[in-house]
Design a protein around this motif. Structure first.
Motif, PDB file in Angstrom:
ATOM      1  N   UNK A 116     -65.024  58.349  22.952  1.00  0.00           N
ATOM      2  CA  UNK A 116     -64.530  59.502  23.711  1.00  0.00           C
ATOM      3  C   UNK A 116     -63.804  60.505  22.823  1.00  0.00           C
ATOM      4  N   UNK A 117     -64.119  60.499  21.543  1.00  0.00           N
ATOM      5  CA  UNK A 117     -63.479  61.412  20.606  1.00  0.00           C
ATOM      6  C   UNK A 117     -64.294  62.683  20.357  1.00  0.00           C
ATOM      7  N   UNK A 118     -65.424  62.819  20.993  1.00  0.00           N
ATOM      8  CA  UNK A 118     -66.273  63.994  20.790  1.00  0.00           C
ATOM      9  C   UNK A 118     -65.864  65.101  21.765  1.00  0.00           C
ATOM     10  N   UNK A 119     -65.941  66.348  21.344  1.00  0.00           N
ATOM     11  CA  UNK A 119     -65.395  67.424  22.179  1.00  0.00           C
ATOM     12  C   UNK A 119     -66.148  67.688  23.482  1.00  0.00           C
ATOM     13  N   UNK A 120     -67.453  67.402  23.535  1.00  0.00           N
ATOM     14  CA  UNK A 120     -68.225  67.809  24.712  1.00  0.00           C
ATOM     15  C   UNK A 120     -68.963  66.672  25.407  1.00  0.00           C
ATOM     16  N   UNK A 121     -68.708  65.433  24.993  1.00  0.00           N
ATOM     17  CA  UNK A 121     -69.411  64.319  25.624  1.00  0.00           C
ATOM     18  C   UNK A 121     -68.685  63.003  25.358  1.00  0.00           C
ATOM     19  N   UNK A 122     -68.953  62.032  26.230  1.00  0.00           N
ATOM     20  CA  UNK A 122     -68.459  60.664  26.084  1.00  0.00           C
ATOM     21  C   UNK A 122     -69.695  59.784  26.006  1.00  0.00           C
ATOM     22  N   UNK A 123     -69.743  58.925  25.002  1.00  0.00           N
ATOM     23  CA  UNK A 123     -70.886  58.040  24.807  1.00  0.00           C
ATOM     24  C   UNK A 123     -70.505  56.613  25.180  1.00  0.00           C
ATOM     25  N   UNK A 124     -71.463  55.883  25.756  1.00  0.00           N
ATOM     26  CA  UNK A 124     -71.261  54.495  26.148  1.00  0.00           C
ATOM     27  C   UNK A 124     -72.477  53.705  25.671  1.00  0.00           C
ATOM     28  N   UNK A 144     -70.530  63.904  30.600  1.00  0.00           N
ATOM     29  CA  UNK A 144     -69.598  65.022  30.406  1.00  0.00           C
ATOM     30  C   UNK A 144     -68.196  64.428  30.544  1.00  0.00           C
ATOM     31  N   UNK A 145     -67.232  64.889  29.764  1.00  0.00           N
ATOM     32  CA  UNK A 145     -65.881  64.320  29.834  1.00  0.00           C
ATOM     33  C   UNK A 145     -65.292  64.296  31.250  1.00  0.00           C
ATOM     34  N   UNK A 146     -65.488  65.347  32.027  1.00  0.00           N
ATOM     35  CA  UNK A 146     -64.938  65.375  33.387  1.00  0.00           C
ATOM     36  C   UNK A 146     -65.596  64.308  34.262  1.00  0.00           C
ATOM     37  N   UNK A 147     -66.890  64.102  34.095  1.00  0.00           N
ATOM     38  CA  UNK A 147     -67.596  63.069  34.870  1.00  0.00           C
ATOM     39  C   UNK A 147     -67.105  61.679  34.472  1.00  0.00           C
ATOM     40  N   UNK A 148     -66.863  61.465  33.184  1.00  0.00           N
ATOM     41  CA  UNK A 148     -66.354  60.172  32.711  1.00  0.00           C
ATOM     42  C   UNK A 148     -64.971  59.892  33.302  1.00  0.00           C
ATOM     43  N   UNK A 149     -64.108  60.889  33.284  1.00  0.00           N
ATOM     44  CA  UNK A 149     -62.768  60.713  33.868  1.00  0.00           C
ATOM     45  C   UNK A 149     -62.864  60.388  35.355  1.00  0.00           C
ATOM     46  N   UNK A 150     -63.784  61.059  36.059  1.00  0.00           N
ATOM     47  CA  UNK A 150     -63.997  60.775  37.478  1.00  0.00           C
ATOM     48  C   UNK A 150     -64.489  59.355  37.694  1.00  0.00           C
TER      49      UNK A 150
END
Length: 62
Positions: free
Chosen positions: A27-35, A49-55
């Motif tokens: 989660x250190x990338x500015x525009x995406x979270x990878x799993x 997308x970071x907002x979707x991951x937080x949700x």
């Protein structure tokens, strides 16, 4: 959270002795979270997308 172009993969602190049976998150990338699956590190990754991951995390914690 450090922002770089290379994923900084981490495992859950709750994975304990099952370190090979969990997911890793970058989660250190500015525009995406990878799993990814920790057992198949060269395999496919999910991208959020970071907002979707937080949700997603909020929903799981409920």
């Amino acid at each position: 959270m450090s922002m770089s172009s290379k994923p900084n993969w981490r495992k859950s602190t709750r994975s304990g002795s099952n370190a090979g049976a969990c997911v890793e998150v970058a989660d250190n990338l500015p525009d995406r979270v990878l799993v990814r699956d920790s057992k198949d590190q060269s395999g496919p990754t999910l991208t959020f997308a970071p907002a979707r991951w937080r949700g997603f995390l909020r929903s799981v914690k409920r």
